[in-house]
Design an enzyme around this catalytic site. Structure first.
Site, PDB file in Angstrom:
ATOM      1  N   HIS A  16       0.828  -1.210   0.000  1.00  0.00           N
ATOM      2  CA  HIS A  16       0.000   0.000   0.000  1.00  0.00           C
ATOM      3  C   HIS A  16       0.866   1.267   0.000  1.00  0.00           C
ATOM      4  O   HIS A  16       0.430   2.313   0.477  1.00  0.00           O
ATOM      5  CB  HIS A  16      -0.951   0.035   1.201  1.00  0.00           C
ATOM      6  CG  HIS A  16      -1.675  -1.253   1.419  1.00  0.00           C
ATOM      7  ND1 HIS A  16      -2.900  -1.523   0.876  1.00  0.00           N
ATOM      8  CD2 HIS A  16      -1.313  -2.376   2.097  1.00  0.00           C
ATOM      9  CE1 HIS A  16      -3.292  -2.743   1.224  1.00  0.00           C
ATOM     10  NE2 HIS A  16      -2.339  -3.291   1.964  1.00  0.00           N
ATOM     11  N   SER A  18      15.238  21.509 -16.402  1.00  0.00           N
ATOM     12  CA  SER A  18      14.046  22.288 -16.674  1.00  0.00           C
ATOM     13  C   SER A  18      14.483  23.596 -17.330  1.00  0.00           C
ATOM     14  O   SER A  18      15.541  24.125 -17.021  1.00  0.00           O
ATOM     15  CB  SER A  18      13.322  22.581 -15.359  1.00  0.00           C
ATOM     16  OG  SER A  18      12.528  23.747 -15.495  1.00  0.00           O
ATOM     17  N   LYS A  23      16.425  21.632 -11.289  1.00  0.00           N
ATOM     18  CA  LYS A  23      15.763  20.377 -11.624  1.00  0.00           C
ATOM     19  C   LYS A  23      16.646  19.369 -12.341  1.00  0.00           C
ATOM     20  O   LYS A  23      17.433  19.704 -13.206  1.00  0.00           O
ATOM     21  CB  LYS A  23      14.545  20.654 -12.536  1.00  0.00           C
ATOM     22  CG  LYS A  23      13.366  21.277 -11.833  1.00  0.00           C
ATOM     23  CD  LYS A  23      12.791  20.444 -10.693  1.00  0.00           C
ATOM     24  CE  LYS A  23      11.903  19.331 -11.172  1.00  0.00           C
ATOM     25  NZ  LYS A  23      10.640  19.786 -11.742  1.00  0.00           N
TER      26      LYS A  23
END
Ligand code: ARG
Length: 465
Positions: free
Chosen positions: A158, A279, A285
Protein backbone atom coordinates in the site's frame (compact mmCIF):
# COMPACT_ATOMS: atom_id res chain seq x y z
CA UNK A 1 -5.73 2.18 -69.41
CA UNK A 2 -3.73 2.90 -66.30
CA UNK A 3 -0.53 1.07 -67.06
CA UNK A 4 0.82 1.37 -63.54
CA UNK A 5 -1.63 -0.99 -61.93
CA UNK A 6 -1.33 -4.76 -61.90
CA UNK A 7 -5.08 -5.17 -62.31
CA UNK A 8 -5.73 -2.19 -64.55
CA UNK A 9 -7.36 -4.26 -67.31
CA UNK A 10 -10.42 -4.75 -65.16
CA UNK A 11 -11.08 -1.07 -64.48
CA UNK A 12 -12.54 1.80 -66.47
CA UNK A 13 -10.93 4.57 -64.48
CA UNK A 14 -7.94 4.96 -62.20
CA UNK A 15 -8.38 5.59 -58.50
CA UNK A 16 -8.32 9.16 -57.28
CA UNK A 17 -5.24 10.60 -55.62
CA UNK A 18 -7.01 10.52 -52.29
CA UNK A 19 -7.95 6.85 -52.63
CA UNK A 20 -4.42 6.04 -53.71
CA UNK A 21 -3.06 7.66 -50.57
CA UNK A 22 -5.74 6.12 -48.41
CA UNK A 23 -5.22 2.57 -49.64
CA UNK A 24 -1.48 2.63 -50.22
CA UNK A 25 0.84 1.09 -47.68
CA UNK A 26 4.27 1.51 -49.27
CA UNK A 27 5.00 4.47 -47.00
CA UNK A 28 5.24 2.12 -44.04
CA UNK A 29 5.54 -1.41 -45.41
CA UNK A 30 8.69 -0.72 -47.40
CA UNK A 31 10.57 -1.63 -44.28
CA UNK A 32 9.54 -5.22 -45.03
CA UNK A 33 11.56 -5.18 -48.27
CA UNK A 34 14.41 -7.36 -47.02
CA UNK A 35 12.03 -10.06 -45.81
CA UNK A 36 9.82 -9.73 -48.89
CA UNK A 37 12.82 -10.48 -51.09
CA UNK A 38 13.91 -13.33 -48.84
CA UNK A 39 10.44 -14.87 -49.29
CA UNK A 40 10.43 -14.28 -53.03
CA UNK A 41 13.80 -15.94 -53.53
CA UNK A 42 12.66 -19.03 -51.65
CA UNK A 43 9.40 -19.09 -53.59
CA UNK A 44 11.27 -18.82 -56.90
CA UNK A 45 13.64 -21.63 -55.98
CA UNK A 46 10.73 -23.83 -54.97
CA UNK A 47 8.94 -23.07 -58.27
CA UNK A 48 12.09 -24.08 -60.08
CA UNK A 49 12.46 -27.34 -58.15
CA UNK A 50 8.81 -28.07 -58.82
CA UNK A 51 9.39 -27.65 -62.53
CA UNK A 52 7.32 -24.49 -62.80
CA UNK A 53 10.13 -21.96 -63.31
CA UNK A 54 13.11 -22.43 -65.66
CA UNK A 55 16.72 -22.28 -64.49
CA UNK A 56 17.41 -19.13 -66.49
CA UNK A 57 14.43 -17.35 -65.02
CA UNK A 58 15.53 -18.32 -61.53
CA UNK A 59 19.05 -17.05 -62.19
CA UNK A 60 17.68 -13.78 -63.55
CA UNK A 61 15.41 -13.36 -60.53
CA UNK A 62 18.32 -13.92 -58.17
CA UNK A 63 20.51 -11.43 -59.99
CA UNK A 64 17.72 -8.86 -60.20
CA UNK A 65 16.87 -9.19 -56.52
CA UNK A 66 20.51 -8.80 -55.54
CA UNK A 67 20.59 -5.54 -57.49
CA UNK A 68 17.38 -4.37 -55.87
CA UNK A 69 18.75 -5.08 -52.40
CA UNK A 70 21.78 -2.97 -53.27
CA UNK A 71 19.53 -0.19 -54.53
CA UNK A 72 17.46 -0.24 -51.37
CA UNK A 73 20.51 -0.26 -49.13
CA UNK A 74 22.11 2.64 -50.94
CA UNK A 75 18.85 4.57 -50.90
CA UNK A 76 18.51 4.57 -54.68
CA UNK A 77 15.28 2.64 -54.89
CA UNK A 78 12.31 4.85 -55.70
CA UNK A 79 9.13 3.78 -53.98
CA UNK A 80 5.97 4.63 -55.84
CA UNK A 81 2.56 5.10 -54.31
CA UNK A 82 1.07 4.15 -57.68
CA UNK A 83 2.34 0.66 -56.96
CA UNK A 84 0.53 0.61 -53.62
CA UNK A 85 2.78 -1.52 -51.45
CA UNK A 86 6.24 -2.96 -50.98
CA UNK A 87 5.34 -6.17 -52.78
CA UNK A 88 4.29 -4.56 -56.04
CA UNK A 89 7.08 -2.01 -55.95
CA UNK A 90 9.69 -4.73 -55.76
CA UNK A 91 8.01 -6.91 -58.35
CA UNK A 92 7.76 -4.00 -60.78
CA UNK A 93 11.37 -3.03 -60.22
CA UNK A 94 12.38 -6.64 -60.89
CA UNK A 95 10.39 -6.75 -64.09
CA UNK A 96 11.90 -3.45 -65.22
CA UNK A 97 15.30 -5.03 -64.75
CA UNK A 98 14.86 -8.59 -66.03
CA UNK A 99 11.68 -8.56 -68.08
CA UNK A 100 9.42 -11.63 -68.31
CA UNK A 101 11.28 -13.62 -65.66
CA UNK A 102 10.20 -10.95 -63.20
CA UNK A 103 6.58 -11.38 -64.27
CA UNK A 104 6.80 -15.13 -63.61
CA UNK A 105 7.78 -14.67 -59.95
CA UNK A 106 4.19 -14.24 -58.77
CA UNK A 107 3.14 -17.65 -60.17
CA UNK A 108 1.32 -19.70 -57.54
CA UNK A 109 1.37 -16.86 -55.07
CA UNK A 110 -0.82 -13.98 -53.94
CA UNK A 111 0.00 -10.87 -52.00
CA UNK A 112 -2.20 -12.36 -49.31
CA UNK A 113 0.12 -15.25 -48.48
CA UNK A 114 3.10 -13.08 -49.39
CA UNK A 115 2.36 -10.34 -46.87
CA UNK A 116 1.51 -12.82 -44.14
CA UNK A 117 4.86 -14.50 -44.80
CA UNK A 118 6.76 -11.23 -44.79
CA UNK A 119 5.37 -10.11 -41.44
CA UNK A 120 6.15 -13.46 -39.86
CA UNK A 121 9.72 -13.43 -41.18
CA UNK A 122 10.18 -9.88 -39.96
CA UNK A 123 8.60 -10.53 -36.56
CA UNK A 124 10.65 -13.67 -36.06
CA UNK A 125 13.81 -11.57 -36.33
CA UNK A 126 12.43 -8.90 -34.00
CA UNK A 127 11.61 -11.52 -31.38
CA UNK A 128 15.15 -12.90 -31.56
CA UNK A 129 16.49 -9.39 -30.93
CA UNK A 130 14.01 -8.81 -28.11
CA UNK A 131 14.99 -12.05 -26.42
CA UNK A 132 18.64 -10.99 -26.45
CA UNK A 133 17.72 -7.58 -25.02
CA UNK A 134 15.63 -9.13 -22.24
CA UNK A 135 18.61 -11.26 -21.26
CA UNK A 136 20.87 -8.23 -21.25
CA UNK A 137 18.52 -6.25 -19.01
CA UNK A 138 18.21 -9.23 -16.70
CA UNK A 139 21.97 -9.43 -16.38
CA UNK A 140 22.19 -5.71 -15.53
CA UNK A 141 19.59 -6.27 -12.78
CA UNK A 142 21.35 -9.40 -11.54
CA UNK A 143 24.59 -7.42 -11.19
CA UNK A 144 22.76 -4.76 -9.18
CA UNK A 145 21.20 -7.46 -7.01
CA UNK A 146 24.55 -9.02 -6.28
CA UNK A 147 26.18 -5.70 -5.41
CA UNK A 148 23.28 -4.80 -3.12
CA UNK A 149 22.34 -8.10 -1.54
CA UNK A 150 23.07 -6.68 1.93
CA UNK A 151 21.46 -3.27 1.37
CA UNK A 152 18.25 -2.90 3.38
CA UNK A 153 15.38 -0.86 2.10
CA UNK A 154 11.80 -0.61 3.26
CA UNK A 155 9.59 -3.10 1.49
CA UNK A 156 6.19 -1.53 0.85
CA UNK A 157 2.61 -2.66 0.75
CA UNK A 158 0.00 0.00 0.00
CA UNK A 159 3.08 2.20 -0.44
CA UNK A 160 3.39 2.17 3.35
CA UNK A 161 6.54 0.84 4.99
CA UNK A 162 5.89 -2.85 5.58
CA UNK A 163 9.00 -4.92 6.28
CA UNK A 164 12.69 -4.54 5.51
CA UNK A 165 13.80 -6.15 2.25
CA UNK A 166 17.12 -6.42 0.51
CA UNK A 167 17.46 -4.01 -2.42
CA UNK A 168 18.98 -6.94 -4.30
CA UNK A 169 15.84 -8.96 -3.60
CA UNK A 170 13.75 -6.12 -4.99
CA UNK A 171 15.82 -6.08 -8.19
CA UNK A 172 15.45 -9.82 -8.54
CA UNK A 173 11.66 -9.50 -8.51
CA UNK A 174 12.01 -7.78 -11.89
CA UNK A 175 14.42 -10.45 -13.08
CA UNK A 176 11.63 -12.97 -12.43
CA UNK A 177 9.11 -10.91 -14.41
CA UNK A 178 11.52 -10.60 -17.30
CA UNK A 179 12.15 -14.32 -17.10
CA UNK A 180 8.47 -14.97 -17.73
CA UNK A 181 8.54 -12.32 -20.48
CA UNK A 182 11.35 -14.22 -22.16
CA UNK A 183 9.36 -17.45 -21.99
CA UNK A 184 6.30 -15.74 -23.46
CA UNK A 185 8.34 -14.39 -26.36
CA UNK A 186 9.87 -17.83 -26.99
CA UNK A 187 6.41 -19.38 -26.95
CA UNK A 188 4.94 -16.74 -29.21
CA UNK A 189 7.83 -17.21 -31.63
CA UNK A 190 6.77 -20.82 -32.21
CA UNK A 191 3.44 -19.69 -33.60
CA UNK A 192 5.01 -16.82 -35.54
CA UNK A 193 7.37 -19.29 -37.14
CA UNK A 194 4.80 -21.02 -39.35
CA UNK A 195 4.63 -20.50 -43.09
CA UNK A 196 1.55 -19.21 -44.90
CA UNK A 197 3.18 -19.28 -48.37
CA UNK A 198 1.39 -21.64 -50.73
CA UNK A 199 -2.05 -20.60 -49.50
CA UNK A 200 -2.04 -18.08 -52.37
CA UNK A 201 -5.12 -15.82 -52.31
CA UNK A 202 -7.14 -18.06 -50.00
CA UNK A 203 -7.75 -21.50 -51.48
CA UNK A 204 -4.30 -22.75 -52.42
CA UNK A 205 -2.94 -22.91 -55.94
CA UNK A 206 -3.20 -25.12 -59.01
CA UNK A 207 0.58 -25.34 -59.37
CA UNK A 208 2.45 -28.30 -57.87
CA UNK A 209 3.94 -26.22 -55.05
CA UNK A 210 6.21 -27.90 -52.56
CA UNK A 211 5.52 -26.02 -49.38
CA UNK A 212 7.98 -28.12 -47.38
CA UNK A 213 10.77 -26.89 -49.64
CA UNK A 214 9.89 -23.22 -49.23
CA UNK A 215 9.47 -23.66 -45.48
CA UNK A 216 12.87 -25.29 -45.18
CA UNK A 217 14.53 -22.59 -47.26
CA UNK A 218 13.03 -19.91 -45.05
CA UNK A 219 13.69 -21.71 -41.77
CA UNK A 220 10.01 -22.01 -40.83
CA UNK A 221 9.45 -24.67 -38.18
CA UNK A 222 5.93 -25.44 -39.35
CA UNK A 223 3.59 -24.86 -42.29
CA UNK A 224 0.12 -23.32 -41.90
CA UNK A 225 -2.20 -26.26 -42.50
CA UNK A 226 -5.29 -24.46 -43.79
CA UNK A 227 -5.05 -21.98 -46.63
CA UNK A 228 -7.95 -19.83 -45.40
CA UNK A 229 -6.44 -19.59 -41.94
CA UNK A 230 -2.96 -19.05 -43.38
CA UNK A 231 -3.86 -15.78 -45.10
CA UNK A 232 -6.22 -14.42 -42.46
CA UNK A 233 -4.55 -15.36 -39.19
CA UNK A 234 -3.07 -12.48 -37.24
CA UNK A 235 -3.25 -14.20 -33.85
CA UNK A 236 0.51 -14.24 -33.76
CA UNK A 237 0.60 -10.44 -34.07
CA UNK A 238 -1.84 -10.08 -31.18
CA UNK A 239 0.10 -12.56 -29.08
CA UNK A 240 3.30 -10.69 -29.72
CA UNK A 241 1.74 -7.36 -28.84
CA UNK A 242 0.25 -8.85 -25.68
CA UNK A 243 3.65 -10.21 -24.63
CA UNK A 244 5.19 -6.83 -25.50
CA UNK A 245 2.52 -5.03 -23.45
CA UNK A 246 3.34 -7.11 -20.40
CA UNK A 247 7.03 -6.31 -20.74
CA UNK A 248 6.15 -2.63 -20.98
CA UNK A 249 3.92 -2.96 -17.92
CA UNK A 250 6.77 -4.51 -15.96
CA UNK A 251 9.13 -1.76 -17.02
CA UNK A 252 6.49 0.85 -16.31
CA UNK A 253 6.20 -0.40 -12.74
CA UNK A 254 9.96 -0.32 -12.29
CA UNK A 255 9.96 3.17 -13.82
CA UNK A 256 7.39 4.36 -11.33
CA UNK A 257 9.63 3.07 -8.55
CA UNK A 258 12.75 4.69 -9.98
CA UNK A 259 10.89 7.99 -10.25
CA UNK A 260 9.74 7.79 -6.64
CA UNK A 261 13.11 6.60 -5.37
CA UNK A 262 14.86 9.44 -7.14
CA UNK A 263 12.63 12.06 -5.59
CA UNK A 264 14.41 13.78 -2.66
CA UNK A 265 11.52 12.64 -0.45
CA UNK A 266 12.85 9.11 -0.89
CA UNK A 267 16.43 9.70 -2.03
CA UNK A 268 17.02 5.95 -2.42
CA UNK A 269 18.85 6.10 -5.72
CA UNK A 270 20.24 8.39 -8.34
CA UNK A 271 20.04 7.92 -12.08
CA UNK A 272 23.03 8.87 -14.23
CA UNK A 273 22.75 12.35 -15.70
CA UNK A 274 22.66 11.05 -19.26
CA UNK A 275 19.16 9.65 -18.65
CA UNK A 276 17.78 12.85 -17.17
CA UNK A 277 17.08 16.38 -18.35
CA UNK A 278 16.78 19.73 -16.70
CA UNK A 279 14.05 22.29 -16.67
CA UNK A 280 13.97 25.34 -18.88
CA UNK A 281 12.81 27.48 -15.96
CA UNK A 282 13.87 25.78 -12.71
CA UNK A 283 17.67 25.64 -12.56
CA UNK A 284 17.76 23.04 -9.78
CA UNK A 285 15.76 20.38 -11.62
CA UNK A 286 17.04 16.97 -12.69
CA UNK A 287 14.11 15.08 -14.11
CA UNK A 288 13.89 11.31 -14.62
CA UNK A 289 12.72 11.66 -18.22
CA UNK A 290 13.63 8.19 -19.39
CA UNK A 291 11.62 6.27 -16.78
CA UNK A 292 8.77 8.74 -17.19
CA UNK A 293 8.70 8.10 -20.92
CA UNK A 294 8.82 4.35 -20.44
CA UNK A 295 5.77 4.69 -18.21
CA UNK A 296 4.12 6.80 -20.89
CA UNK A 297 5.08 4.57 -23.78
CA UNK A 298 3.66 1.51 -22.04
CA UNK A 299 0.23 3.05 -22.67
CA UNK A 300 0.99 3.34 -26.33
CA UNK A 301 1.95 -0.33 -26.68
CA UNK A 302 -1.13 -1.44 -24.75
CA UNK A 303 -3.11 0.74 -27.17
CA UNK A 304 -1.65 -1.20 -30.08
CA UNK A 305 -2.77 -4.45 -28.46
CA UNK A 306 -6.29 -3.13 -28.17
CA UNK A 307 -6.14 -1.86 -31.74
CA UNK A 308 -5.05 -5.20 -33.16
CA UNK A 309 -7.70 -7.15 -31.31
CA UNK A 310 -10.35 -4.72 -32.55
CA UNK A 311 -8.94 -5.03 -36.06
CA UNK A 312 -9.64 -8.75 -36.15
CA UNK A 313 -12.91 -9.06 -34.30
CA UNK A 314 -15.36 -8.66 -37.16
CA UNK A 315 -13.41 -9.90 -40.13
CA UNK A 316 -15.00 -12.72 -42.09
CA UNK A 317 -12.61 -15.23 -43.64
CA UNK A 318 -10.31 -14.95 -45.42
CA UNK A 319 -8.09 -11.95 -46.25
CA UNK A 320 -9.57 -8.46 -45.98
CA UNK A 321 -7.87 -5.20 -46.64
CA UNK A 322 -8.39 -4.38 -42.98
CA UNK A 323 -5.32 -6.51 -42.38
CA UNK A 324 -3.12 -3.86 -43.91
CA UNK A 325 -3.77 -1.97 -40.67
CA UNK A 326 -1.83 -4.60 -38.73
CA UNK A 327 1.54 -3.20 -39.72
CA UNK A 328 1.86 0.21 -38.11
CA UNK A 329 0.86 -0.98 -34.62
CA UNK A 330 3.08 -4.00 -34.97
CA UNK A 331 6.06 -1.99 -36.18
CA UNK A 332 5.61 0.61 -33.50
CA UNK A 333 5.25 -2.05 -30.82
CA UNK A 334 8.51 -3.72 -31.82
CA UNK A 335 10.35 -0.39 -32.22
CA UNK A 336 9.14 0.96 -28.90
CA UNK A 337 9.90 -2.25 -27.06
CA UNK A 338 13.36 -2.66 -28.56
CA UNK A 339 14.34 0.94 -27.81
CA UNK A 340 12.94 0.66 -24.29
CA UNK A 341 14.77 -2.56 -23.45
CA UNK A 342 18.01 -1.21 -24.85
CA UNK A 343 17.88 2.07 -22.95
CA UNK A 344 16.75 0.35 -19.77
CA UNK A 345 19.72 -1.99 -19.50
CA UNK A 346 21.99 0.99 -19.95
CA UNK A 347 20.08 3.04 -17.41
CA UNK A 348 20.11 0.31 -14.75
CA UNK A 349 23.86 0.05 -15.15
CA UNK A 350 24.01 3.76 -14.29
CA UNK A 351 21.93 3.59 -11.09
CA UNK A 352 23.64 4.75 -7.88
CA UNK A 353 22.24 3.21 -4.72
CA UNK A 354 22.09 5.23 -1.49
CA UNK A 355 22.05 2.64 1.32
CA UNK A 356 22.07 5.21 4.19
CA UNK A 357 18.87 6.80 2.98
CA UNK A 358 17.17 3.46 2.49
CA UNK A 359 18.16 2.38 5.98
CA UNK A 360 16.95 5.66 7.47
CA UNK A 361 13.58 5.09 5.81
CA UNK A 362 13.38 1.60 7.27
CA UNK A 363 13.99 3.08 10.74
CA UNK A 364 11.09 5.49 10.33
CA UNK A 365 8.35 3.01 9.57
CA UNK A 366 8.43 0.42 12.38
CA UNK A 367 9.40 -2.05 9.70
CA UNK A 368 10.46 -4.67 12.24
CA UNK A 369 7.12 -4.77 14.08
CA UNK A 370 6.28 -8.17 12.57
CA UNK A 371 9.67 -9.42 13.73
CA UNK A 372 8.82 -8.46 17.29
CA UNK A 373 5.48 -10.25 17.02
CA UNK A 374 7.22 -13.35 15.62
CA UNK A 375 9.75 -13.13 18.47
CA UNK A 376 6.99 -13.27 21.07
CA UNK A 377 5.33 -16.18 19.27
CA UNK A 378 8.59 -18.11 19.38
CA UNK A 379 8.63 -17.47 23.15
CA UNK A 380 5.16 -19.02 23.47
CA UNK A 381 2.63 -16.22 22.89
CA UNK A 382 -0.20 -16.92 20.37
CA UNK A 383 0.24 -14.80 17.22
CA UNK A 384 -3.01 -12.83 17.57
CA UNK A 385 -1.98 -11.77 21.07
CA UNK A 386 1.54 -10.83 20.02
CA UNK A 387 0.05 -8.77 17.15
CA UNK A 388 -1.90 -6.76 19.70
CA UNK A 389 1.02 -6.40 22.12
CA UNK A 390 3.27 -5.10 19.37
CA UNK A 391 0.58 -2.69 18.15
CA UNK A 392 0.64 -1.12 21.62
CA UNK A 393 4.44 -0.99 21.62
CA UNK A 394 4.42 0.72 18.19
CA UNK A 395 1.90 3.24 19.42
CA UNK A 396 4.11 4.02 22.38
CA UNK A 397 7.29 4.30 20.27
CA UNK A 398 5.43 6.55 17.86
CA UNK A 399 4.49 8.98 20.64
CA UNK A 400 8.16 9.01 21.73
CA UNK A 401 9.31 9.56 18.15
CA UNK A 402 11.64 6.56 18.24
CA UNK A 403 11.95 3.17 16.54
CA UNK A 404 11.09 -0.05 18.36
CA UNK A 405 14.78 -0.89 18.54
CA UNK A 406 15.37 2.38 20.38
CA UNK A 407 13.00 1.55 23.27
CA UNK A 408 14.84 0.53 26.47
CA UNK A 409 14.56 -3.11 27.53
CA UNK A 410 12.53 -2.21 30.59
CA UNK A 411 9.96 -0.44 28.46
CA UNK A 412 9.67 -3.37 26.02
CA UNK A 413 9.32 -5.72 28.98
CA UNK A 414 6.44 -3.57 30.18
CA UNK A 415 4.49 -4.84 27.13
CA UNK A 416 5.38 -8.48 27.75
CA UNK A 417 7.56 -10.26 30.25
CA UNK A 418 8.56 -12.69 27.47
CA UNK A 419 10.91 -10.00 26.13
CA UNK A 420 14.58 -10.67 26.86
CA UNK A 421 17.99 -9.15 25.98
CA UNK A 422 18.03 -11.01 22.68
CA UNK A 423 15.07 -8.97 21.38
CA UNK A 424 17.36 -6.37 19.83
CA UNK A 425 18.78 -8.92 17.40
CA UNK A 426 15.41 -9.26 15.70
CA UNK A 427 14.59 -5.56 15.88
CA UNK A 428 17.39 -4.42 13.58
CA UNK A 429 16.69 -4.32 9.85
CA UNK A 430 19.63 -6.65 9.25
CA UNK A 431 18.31 -9.16 11.78
CA UNK A 432 14.91 -8.97 10.14
CA UNK A 433 16.41 -9.67 6.71
CA UNK A 434 18.59 -12.54 7.84
CA UNK A 435 15.68 -14.18 9.62
CA UNK A 436 13.89 -14.72 6.30
CA UNK A 437 16.35 -17.27 5.10
CA UNK A 438 14.30 -19.69 2.99
CA UNK A 439 13.67 -20.23 -0.70
CA UNK A 440 12.19 -17.01 -2.08
CA UNK A 441 12.91 -15.04 1.12
CA UNK A 442 14.77 -11.75 1.32
CA UNK A 443 17.83 -12.85 3.36
CA UNK A 444 21.05 -11.75 1.65
CA UNK A 445 22.12 -15.39 1.54
CA UNK A 446 19.01 -16.21 -0.49
CA UNK A 447 19.59 -13.22 -2.75
CA UNK A 448 23.08 -14.52 -3.51
CA UNK A 449 21.69 -18.00 -4.19
CA UNK A 450 19.17 -16.53 -6.63
CA UNK A 451 21.88 -14.49 -8.31
CA UNK A 452 23.83 -17.68 -8.79
CA UNK A 453 20.78 -19.54 -10.05
CA UNK A 454 20.00 -16.84 -12.62
CA UNK A 455 23.59 -16.59 -13.77
CA UNK A 456 23.51 -20.35 -14.34
CA UNK A 457 20.25 -20.16 -16.27
CA UNK A 458 21.54 -17.34 -18.45
CA UNK A 459 24.83 -19.11 -19.13
CA UNK A 460 23.03 -22.37 -20.01
CA UNK A 461 20.76 -20.51 -22.41
CA UNK A 462 23.77 -18.90 -24.03
CA UNK A 463 25.56 -22.22 -24.43
CA UNK A 464 22.43 -23.85 -25.83
CA UNK A 465 21.73 -20.95 -28.20
N1 ARG B 1 -0.64 -4.23 -48.63
C1 ARG B 1 -1.43 -5.38 -48.33
C2 ARG B 1 -1.42 -5.65 -46.83
O1 ARG B 1 -0.65 -5.07 -46.17
C3 ARG B 1 -0.88 -6.57 -49.06
C4 ARG B 1 -1.91 -7.59 -49.36
C5 ARG B 1 -2.92 -7.02 -50.27
N2 ARG B 1 -3.79 -8.01 -50.79
C6 ARG B 1 -4.87 -7.67 -51.46
N3 ARG B 1 -5.60 -8.60 -51.90
N4 ARG B 1 -5.23 -6.41 -51.62
O2 ARG B 1 -2.16 -6.44 -46.32
Amino acid sequence: MNDNKTWSGRFNEPVSELVKKYTGSVGFDKRLAKWDIQGSLAHAQMLHEAGVLGAEDLAAIRKGMADIIAEIESGQMTWSLDLEDVHMNIERRLTDKIGDAGKRLHTGRSRNDQVATDIRLWLRDQITDIQGLIRDLQSALIDLAEQNAEVVMPGFTHLQVAQPVSFGHHMLAYVEMLGRDFERMADCRKRVNRMPLGAAALAGTTYPVRRETTAELLGFEQICQNSLDAVSDRDFAIEFTAAASLIMVHLSRLSEELILWMSPRFGFIDIADRFCTGSSIMPQKKNPDVPELVRGKSGRVIGHLTGLIMLMKSQPLAYNKDNQEDKEPLFDTADTLIDTLRIYADMMRGVTVKPENMRAAVMQGFATATDLADYLVKKGMPFRDSHEVVALAVRHADTQGVDLSELPLSVLQGFSDLVGEDVYEVLTPEGSLNARNHLGGTAPEQVRLQVKRWRGLLADAQNAG
